[in-house]
Design a protein around this motif. Structure first.
Motif, mmCIF file in Angstrom:
data_model
loop_
_atom_site.group_PDB
_atom_site.id
_atom_site.type_symbol
_atom_site.label_atom_id
_atom_site.label_comp_id
_atom_site.label_asym_id
_atom_site.label_seq_id
_atom_site.Cartn_x
_atom_site.Cartn_y
_atom_site.Cartn_z
ATOM 1 N N TYR A 85 -14.909 -47.421 14.430
ATOM 2 C CA TYR A 85 -13.997 -47.159 13.311
ATOM 3 C C TYR A 85 -13.275 -45.829 13.523
ATOM 4 C CZ TYR A 85 -12.563 -45.845 8.608
ATOM 5 O OH TYR A 85 -11.835 -45.428 7.531
ATOM 6 N N ASN A 86 -14.036 -44.785 13.933
ATOM 7 C CA ASN A 86 -13.430 -43.466 14.148
ATOM 8 C C ASN A 86 -12.417 -43.502 15.283
ATOM 9 O OD1 ASN A 86 -14.834 -42.283 12.129
ATOM 10 N ND2 ASN A 86 -16.525 -41.642 13.421
ATOM 11 N N ALA A 87 -12.762 -44.238 16.359
ATOM 12 C CA ALA A 87 -11.825 -44.337 17.491
ATOM 13 C C ALA A 87 -10.556 -45.048 17.048
ATOM 14 C CB ALA A 87 -12.492 -45.081 18.632
ATOM 15 N N GLY A 88 -10.730 -46.089 16.240
ATOM 16 C CA GLY A 88 -9.563 -46.842 15.748
ATOM 17 C C GLY A 88 -8.686 -46.002 14.860
ATOM 18 N N ARG A 89 -9.369 -45.140 14.048
ATOM 19 C CA ARG A 89 -8.625 -44.284 13.121
ATOM 20 C C ARG A 89 -7.770 -43.272 13.870
ATOM 21 N NH1 ARG A 89 -11.650 -41.175 8.542
ATOM 22 N NH2 ARG A 89 -12.562 -40.324 10.413
ATOM 23 N N SER A 90 -8.280 -42.792 15.026
ATOM 24 C CA SER A 90 -7.569 -41.738 15.735
ATOM 25 C C SER A 90 -6.381 -42.261 16.540
ATOM 26 C CB SER A 90 -8.537 -40.980 16.645
ATOM 27 O OG SER A 90 -9.054 -41.866 17.593
ATOM 28 N N VAL A 91 -6.256 -43.602 16.701
ATOM 29 C CA VAL A 91 -5.086 -44.131 17.436
ATOM 30 C C VAL A 91 -4.349 -45.095 16.469
ATOM 31 C CG1 VAL A 91 -5.987 -43.785 19.759
ATOM 32 C CG2 VAL A 91 -6.653 -45.794 18.535
ATOM 33 N N LYS A 92 -3.544 -44.487 15.424
ATOM 34 C CA LYS A 92 -2.676 -45.227 14.475
ATOM 35 C C LYS A 92 -1.467 -45.744 15.107
ATOM 36 C CE LYS A 92 -3.731 -41.881 11.397
ATOM 37 N NZ LYS A 92 -3.328 -40.746 12.057
ATOM 38 N N ASN A 93 -1.335 -47.250 15.153
ATOM 39 C CA ASN A 93 -0.071 -47.856 15.649
ATOM 40 C C ASN A 93 0.449 -47.276 16.959
ATOM 41 O OD1 ASN A 93 -0.039 -49.400 13.315
ATOM 42 N ND2 ASN A 93 0.998 -47.802 12.156
ATOM 43 N N ILE A 94 -0.439 -46.928 17.888
ATOM 44 C CA ILE A 94 0.039 -46.467 19.203
ATOM 45 C C ILE A 94 0.062 -47.668 20.159
ATOM 46 C CG2 ILE A 94 -0.496 -44.998 21.192
ATOM 47 C CD1 ILE A 94 -1.698 -42.999 19.268
ATOM 48 N N ALA A 95 1.228 -47.873 20.817
ATOM 49 C CA ALA A 95 1.356 -49.003 21.745
ATOM 50 C C ALA A 95 0.607 -48.699 23.040
ATOM 51 C CB ALA A 95 2.826 -49.248 22.034
ATOM 52 N N PRO A 96 -0.336 -49.567 23.449
ATOM 53 C CA PRO A 96 -1.100 -49.281 24.669
ATOM 54 C C PRO A 96 -0.322 -49.655 25.935
ATOM 55 C CG PRO A 96 -1.919 -51.279 23.637
ATOM 56 C CD PRO A 96 -0.786 -50.806 22.785
ATOM 57 N N HIS A 97 0.125 -48.650 26.685
ATOM 58 C CA HIS A 97 0.795 -48.889 27.979
ATOM 59 C C HIS A 97 -0.261 -48.752 29.067
ATOM 60 C CE1 HIS A 97 5.234 -48.497 26.806
ATOM 61 N NE2 HIS A 97 4.518 -48.675 25.714
ATOM 62 N N ILE A 98 -1.120 -49.773 29.140
ATOM 63 C CA ILE A 98 -2.289 -49.712 30.034
ATOM 64 C C ILE A 98 -2.284 -50.953 30.928
ATOM 65 C CG2 ILE A 98 -4.812 -49.669 30.068
ATOM 66 C CD1 ILE A 98 -4.657 -48.624 27.160
ATOM 67 N N PRO A 99 -2.502 -50.780 32.242
ATOM 68 C CA PRO A 99 -2.583 -51.986 33.075
ATOM 69 C C PRO A 99 -3.850 -52.779 32.723
ATOM 70 C CG PRO A 99 -3.073 -50.015 34.359
ATOM 71 C CD PRO A 99 -2.665 -49.547 33.015
ATOM 72 N N HIS A 157 6.095 -44.893 35.503
ATOM 73 C CA HIS A 157 6.579 -43.824 36.389
ATOM 74 C C HIS A 157 6.210 -42.450 35.835
ATOM 75 C CE1 HIS A 157 8.544 -46.368 39.217
ATOM 76 N NE2 HIS A 157 9.166 -47.025 38.244
ATOM 77 N N ARG A 158 6.316 -42.338 34.493
ATOM 78 C CA ARG A 158 6.018 -41.021 33.901
ATOM 79 C C ARG A 158 4.536 -40.688 33.963
ATOM 80 N NH1 ARG A 158 9.921 -40.720 28.608
ATOM 81 N NH2 ARG A 158 11.856 -40.561 29.757
ATOM 82 N N ARG A 159 3.704 -41.741 33.972
ATOM 83 C CA ARG A 159 2.256 -41.514 33.958
ATOM 84 C C ARG A 159 1.818 -40.679 35.160
ATOM 85 N NH1 ARG A 159 -0.012 -46.734 34.246
ATOM 86 N NH2 ARG A 159 0.671 -46.966 32.117
ATOM 87 N N LYS A 160 2.520 -40.857 36.273
ATOM 88 C CA LYS A 160 2.134 -40.126 37.486
ATOM 89 C C LYS A 160 2.224 -38.622 37.253
ATOM 90 C CE LYS A 160 3.437 -43.845 40.450
ATOM 91 N NZ LYS A 160 4.609 -44.528 40.906
ATOM 92 N N LYS A 161 3.245 -38.217 36.490
ATOM 93 C CA LYS A 161 3.412 -36.783 36.224
ATOM 94 C C LYS A 161 2.246 -36.268 35.382
ATOM 95 C CE LYS A 161 8.398 -36.701 36.443
ATOM 96 N NZ LYS A 161 9.637 -36.441 35.760
ATOM 97 N N VAL A 162 1.843 -37.087 34.381
ATOM 98 C CA VAL A 162 0.733 -36.665 33.517
ATOM 99 C C VAL A 162 -0.550 -36.587 34.340
ATOM 100 C CG1 VAL A 162 -0.581 -37.229 31.442
ATOM 101 C CG2 VAL A 162 1.838 -37.755 31.544
ATOM 102 N N TYR A 211 7.472 -50.256 29.542
ATOM 103 C CA TYR A 211 6.244 -50.124 30.317
ATOM 104 C C TYR A 211 6.550 -49.582 31.718
ATOM 105 C CZ TYR A 211 1.896 -51.307 32.666
ATOM 106 O OH TYR A 211 0.734 -51.236 33.388
ATOM 107 N N GLU A 212 7.628 -50.102 32.312
ATOM 108 C CA GLU A 212 8.023 -49.636 33.650
ATOM 109 C C GLU A 212 8.302 -48.137 33.629
ATOM 110 O OE1 GLU A 212 8.168 -51.042 36.759
ATOM 111 O OE2 GLU A 212 6.943 -52.464 35.655
#
Ligand code: SF4
Length: 352
Positions: A171-185, A292-297, A287-288
């Motif tokens: 529940y706490n994990a769900g609460r901390s990520v409100k409506n965030i789109a998961p850009h995850i492979p 590309h930006r993920r590499k910088k992070v 997503y594309e």
């Protein structure tokens, strides 16, 4: 002829810290983006109006910035380095003979007043604001990425399995990520290459908790009621949906579905709903772009862990972890500011 360096015997020296520290030194460039006046205002209620003057909080803040920008993790070593290094002395406004605080007083203040006043968050937000005004942050959206950093935790004092509330954690994990789109492979091993039906050929019906196979038959978890209810969760964290043997025996598609089994089984990951959301996003242009930006992070995380030595936390507990992350993020933002927005040299210097 071999030279010999004699110890100079001058009584007076003409020495300027400012001249000895290079104009483009990282700390000079960081200093250009720092304004710590508000730190003093924010901390004022936490200091007594009587008694001996304390260590200057701005000095401690500057020392912490040096520590997290230069990868000096130990407070004792930080105090020694600030004492000995000319550039650090200049950044801390200590001059040549300014007194560096004792490491124990430094720790006491840092873990006491700084934590109570939430000054590190204030500093972090101040630097982010500076990034905004300098045009480094668009503020149109934000992305979240994660990396594993080992805690300095005592395993003997960890929460026992019996006290662990998985539902509350979820529940706490769900609460901390409100409506965030998961850009995850999404790692998917359900596609078959031998010509038989893959899981994608079965239609999921979330309302009735079942799959519908290509022949229109249902695959369910349980076909009878058990006296002791079963969770149906496998050791791999999946639920198994099974077709009935009767349906499969009479099916014309059996050779393309389950030629070597009496009936077809389809596993479904416990987090398949979330995986479906990520799968749907995976084909989009956004997503594309984020890929590309993920590499910088990820480069920033690598720099943080390998160069700035944050592979393991030094402070203990959730408050310690919070302090360390705020300071590490502040230092990284300041380094970016210093690199991407260096101070302008005076016109005369530029002409030379
Ligand atoms: S073999 Fe069974 S599961 Fe496969 S399509 Fe036929 S009825 Fe459906």
């Amino acid at each position: 002829m071999m030279g010999f360096q004699a110890a100079p015997a001058q009584l007076f020296y003409d020495f300027s810290l400012d001249e000895h520290v290079p104009a483009d030194h990282l700390l000079r460039r960081i200093d250009n983006h720092l304004d710590l006046d508000s730190v003093r205002v924010q901390l004022k209620p936490y200091y007594s109006s009587t008694g001996r003057p304390s260590i200057d909080p701005e000095l401690m803040m500057r020392m912490l910035i040096i520590g997290y920008s230069m990868g000096i993790r130990s407070e004792r070593r930080l105090c020694e380095e600030v004492h000995l290094n000319l550039a650090y002395r200049l950044f801390c406004r200590l001059g040549l003979d300014g007194k560096v605080p004792d490491h124990s007083s430094f720790s006491k203040n840092r873990h006491g007043r700084f934590r109570q006043s939430d000054i590190l968050r204030h500093l972090f937000e101040m630097v982010v604001e500076r990034c905004l005004t300098q045009g480094l942050v668009g503020a149109e959206g934000f992305a979240v990425d994660a990396s594993l950093i080992a805690a300095d935790a005592n395993k003997q004092r960890s929460v026992s399995g019996a006290e662990w509330n998985a539902q509350e954690a979820k529940y706490n994990a769900g609460r901390s990520v409100k409506n965030i789109a998961p850009h995850i492979p999404v790692f998917d091993k359900s596609n078959r290459t031998d010509g038989t039906f893959s899981r994608a050929d079965f239609v999921w019906d979330g309302e009735t908790d079942r799959y519908i196979c290509p022949a229109g038959k249902e695959l369910v978890q349980f076909r009878r009621t058990y006296a002791t209810p079963r969770s149906g969760i496998t050791s791999e964290g999946t639920r198994l949906y099974r077709a009935s043997k009767k349906d499969c025996d009479a099916c014309d598609l059996k050779q393309r579905c389950c030629p070597n089994a009496v009936a077809r089984k389809v596993p479904r990951d416990l987090n398949e709903d979330a995986r479906d959301v990520a799968r749907a996003i995976a084909g989009t242009p956004d997503y594309e772009c984020s890929r590309h930006r993920r590499k910088k992070v990820e480069m920033l995380f690598a720099h943080l862990k390998r160069i700035l030595r944050m592979a393991r936390l030094r402070l203990r507990g959730p408050c310690g972890a919070r302090d360390e992350f705020l300071l590490a993020a502040t230092a990284q933002n300041l380094r970016r500011l210093a690199k991407l927005r260096p101070p302008r040299l005076p016109t005369a210097a530029m002409a030379v």
